[in-house]
Every structure is written in C-alpha cells, then in structure tokens.
Design a protein around this motif. Structure first.
Motif, PDB file in Angstrom:
ATOM      1  N   SER A   1       0.852   4.096  -3.100  1.00  0.00           N
ATOM      2  CA  SER A   1       0.285   5.398  -2.759  1.00  0.00           C
ATOM      3  C   SER A   1       1.188   6.524  -3.233  1.00  0.00           C
TER       4      SER A   1
ATOM      5  N   PRO B   1      -2.374  10.312   1.576  1.00  0.00           N
ATOM      6  CA  PRO B   1      -3.232   9.223   2.058  1.00  0.00           C
ATOM      7  C   PRO B   1      -2.837   7.898   1.418  1.00  0.00           C
ATOM      8  N   VAL B   2      -3.063   6.829   2.173  1.00  0.00           N
ATOM      9  CA  VAL B   2      -2.782   5.491   1.664  1.00  0.00           C
ATOM     10  C   VAL B   2      -3.966   5.048   0.817  1.00  0.00           C
ATOM     11  N   ARG B   3      -3.719   4.793  -0.440  1.00  0.00           N
ATOM     12  CA  ARG B   3      -4.773   4.358  -1.339  1.00  0.00           C
ATOM     13  C   ARG B   3      -5.003   2.865  -1.141  1.00  0.00           C
ATOM     14  N   ARG B   4      -6.049   2.539  -0.410  1.00  0.00           N
ATOM     15  CA  ARG B   4      -6.220   1.156  -0.008  1.00  0.00           C
ATOM     16  C   ARG B   4      -7.501   0.524  -0.529  1.00  0.00           C
ATOM     17  N   PHE B   5      -8.498   1.323  -0.953  1.00  0.00           N
ATOM     18  CA  PHE B   5      -9.775   0.709  -1.306  1.00  0.00           C
ATOM     19  C   PHE B   5      -9.631  -0.257  -2.483  1.00  0.00           C
ATOM     20  N   ALA B   6      -8.933   0.148  -3.556  1.00  0.00           N
ATOM     21  CA  ALA B   6      -8.802  -0.731  -4.725  1.00  0.00           C
ATOM     22  C   ALA B   6      -8.125  -2.033  -4.353  1.00  0.00           C
ATOM     23  N   THR B   7      -7.111  -1.968  -3.489  1.00  0.00           N
ATOM     24  CA  THR B   7      -6.413  -3.184  -3.077  1.00  0.00           C
ATOM     25  C   THR B   7      -7.311  -4.065  -2.226  1.00  0.00           C
TER      26      THR B   7
ATOM     27  N   LEU C   1       0.822  -1.207   0.000  1.00  0.00           N
ATOM     28  CA  LEU C   1       0.000   0.000   0.000  1.00  0.00           C
ATOM     29  C   LEU C   1       0.858   1.261   0.000  1.00  0.00           C
TER      30      LEU C   1
END
Length: 408
Positions: free
Chosen positions: A126, A133-139, A122
């Motif tokens: 990001s 921000p940590v881009r986590r939704f897609a993962t 993550l």
C-alpha cells in the motif's frame, strides 16, 4: 472408454481426429462435441476438418457442420453441475463471486494473528502514510483465484482443508475454512467425487452424444480427468494430446507402466529421464500428464509420428526433441537458413512492432503464404492483446512498400 491419441504436431493430430469422426454418430441430428483450448484452435480445426469430412473422392470440398466446440473446463463444469444439481449461474464459488465474501472476511479478521503474514504484505503493497488506504482488492482477488486453482488442480488439498481442525495448518487453510463457512455451499472440490459417482450411476443425466473428443491437450487437471473418467464409463471419450516426443513416451511407459494415482512431483522417478534439455524442462507437463492418464487406466490409441522435416536448424532441433537425444553437435549451417530467427527488442510494444514488420516481409516474399498459415504465440495474451491491435490495425504499414495487415 477413455482413449488417448497423440502426435508431435497438431496437423497430424487432426488426421487422427478425422479418422475417428469419419464414423458418423448413430443419431444424425446429434452434434459432434470436440472440446478445444481456444477459439483460434476452433477456427483452425473447423477449416482442417472441412477438407476431410463430407468430401468428394479426390477433392477437399467438404464441410464442417453440426459441431459443438466447448472449452474443456466448460464441458467438465457443465457435467459436474448437472450431476451435483447446482446451477452454474448461481454457484457462489467462481473467483469473480467468491472474492466479495472473501474480502469481507479479510477486512473483519485482518488484525488477527493468523492473518499476520497477509496484513504485513498488504501494508508493504500500500502507499506510505498512516492515513493511506490498504490496497487489498487485488490481493484478495489473487487469493480467490488461488483457491479456484487449488480446487481444479489439487482437489485433495481442498478436501483435506475442509476436514482438518481449525488452526492446524497454514493461514490460507484457515481463511478458506472461514470462507467455506461464510458461503455455506460445498466447494467444487468437495462436490467432485459425489458428482463423479452419480455420473457413473446415471449417465443419462448428461445431454451428450455417445462420443466426445478433447483436442490439443497439453495438460489435464486432476479434477477434470476425474469427471472425464466418470463420463467415459458410458461413452467414448477421445483425448488428443500434443506430446513432443514419441521416444520419451515409450521410455516413460517402460519405466513407470502402472504409476500410482496422486504421485508427488518430488517422488516422480521419470523426472530425470529425458536426455534432451529442452524436453526435460518444456516437456514436463506432457510427461506428467502421461503418468496421470496411465494411473487412470486410459486405453492407448493412435500415435501419428512425424517424419524427417529437412536439414535446417529448426528441423534439427525438432528432430532431437522427438528422438529425445542430446542436441546435435555444432555443424556448419547454410547461410540462407532462416528457419529460426531471434529478434532482440526493448519492451513489449517494440516486440509487437518488429513482429509485424517480420510478418509483412514474409508475406511479401512468399506469394503462397497466407495470414491463415501464421500463428502468433505469446506468454501473456492479456497484456499483449491491446498492443497487437494497435500495431496490426493501422491503415498503412510502417514500410510504404509493404501492404497493410489488419487484425480481424
């Protein structure tokens, strides 16, 4: 009873389906159930069946009516839900619903050691900067899809995760166990065996006719086959398989007549059996599906072979695949042979544009060719669909001498 019918071509497979459906159901008000992989196949299949069912002698003036065309997954999940007593609309395990509690778990435990690999991924995915921000939704959505696919294709893996001690396996297993605890409802893989047992004991649970058909299968997940096998104890379930080579089917049947259930791919003795390189790579799903069906004791049905289709380059390649033999040696070809064409294009958008021009030229050059005779296949429909609509929905074609062709 579970019946298997196969052919190398879909039109030949429709002929077998027509033979089966020619014997009407005892209840004239019951709908024929034919599961199809896509809505395009449904439309094509209905057109072909209307030339066979209810026709006058010597004519093709029939009608395809009182049919239900569900997707195979919808048919199986509906039967499983009915047997397990869980409303599909309230099931918390589909990935579009399970992603939210899974996202909460990842946020709450991202600093723990068992999610170290996920945290590192993550951070890499990001934007740079300490405040980014940590881009986590897609993962996390990808993880939810993976868990769903595991349940469909490898239900025994999910059941093993559910029964193992915490921390004994990979981080995916540990995260799934915490998700299972958070949701508090057995996953589809955990409900599978109990639901199948109940379908065998109480076949009247399902509001289905005494005959079901699944058309155009090229693969069949283990979980779906388990449910279909249970349904077939009290009904006739006909599987219509697109299998590229009758010769390979016979070779696999002779080499492995009684394969074990749950055979590992690395232990498959038929993996190196195909002699044709295309059949060895592209035909793996069909070969493995044959082994899975044989392990379930499916009854062999009709095989409608394809005869010789001419001497063009495409016909030779197809004949070599059907016969499971190495490619024919290089021979002189007719200069007018256009049975196989390759268009080298830069980018997806340009591919669609060139394909549109090619289709328009084919329609202009052959008055007997109609749009319903053309099938367009692509590896990723979600990315190509907007490009197809943009290219094919234009009022005028790129060549003023060619007619416009619009998507409907």
């Amino acid at each position: 009873m579970l019946y298997v019918h196969r052919s190398e071509r879909a039109d030949r497979l429709v002929e077998i389906l027509g033979d089966v459906l020619a014997d009407p159901l005892e209840d004239p008000m019951a709908a024929e159930v034919v599961a199809v992989p896509t809505r395009g196949v449904e439309r094509w299949l209905a057109q072909r069946l209307s030339h066979r069912l209810g026709t006058a002698t010597g004519r093709s003036d029939g009608v395809c009516a009182n049919f239900a065309f569900p997707f195979p997954g919808t048919l199986v999940s509906g039967a499983t839900a009915r047997a397990s007593g869980l409303d599909p609309a309230a099931d918390p395990w589909p990935p579009e619903r399970s992603v939210w509690p899974l996202l909460e778990l990842v946020d709450a435990h991202l600093d723990e050691s068992f999610l170290g690999a996920l945290a590192a991924h993550l951070r890499t995915a990001s934007p740079p900067g300490p405040a980014a921000p940590v881009r986590r939704f897609a993962t996390v959505r990808h993880l939810a899809d993976l868990y769903d696919h595991y349940g469909v294709h490898r239900p025994e893996l999910i059941r093993a995760w559910a029964s193992a001690d915490p921390g004994a396996e990979s981080w995916q297993a540990e995260l799934w166990r915490r998700l299972r605890q958070r949701i508090g409802v057995p996953s589809p893989a955990e409900r599978l065996q109990a639901a199948s047992d109940r379908l065998v004991a109480e076949p009247q649970l399902l509001d289905l006719p005494v005959r079901l058909s699944l058309f155009g299968l090229t693969r069949l997940p283990a979980s779906q086959l388990t449910v279909l096998h249970a349904v077939a104890q009290a009904r006739d379930v006909h599987l219509f398989l697109l299998h590229p080579s009758g010769a390979l089917w016979d070779e696999v049947a002779a080499r492995q007549p009684h394969p074990a259930a749950g055979l590992r791919r690395r232990a498959d003795p038929t993996a190196a059996l195909p002699a044709n390189p295309l059949l060895r790579s592209w035909g793996r799903d069909a070969r493995e599906m044959q082994l899975v069906l044989a392990a379930r004791g499916a009854s062999p049905g009709q095989h409608r072979p394809v005869g010789e289709q001419g001497a063009s380059l495409l016909a030779r390649i197809q004949a070599d695949i059907r016969a499971d033999r190495p490619p024919s040696p290089r021979l002189s070809l007719d200069a007018a042979d256009a049975s196989l064409r390759i268009h080298s294009c830069h980018g997806r958008s340009r591919q669609v544009e060139v394909m549109r021009d090619a289709i328009l030229h084919l329609l202009a050059g052959d008055p007997t060719l109609e749009p319903r005779h053309i099938i367009v296949m692509c590896p990723d429909i979600e990315h190509f669909a907007p490009l197809l609509h943009a290219a094919f929905d234009a009022e005028d074609g790129p060549d003023p001498e060619l007619p416009a062709l619009r998507v409907r």
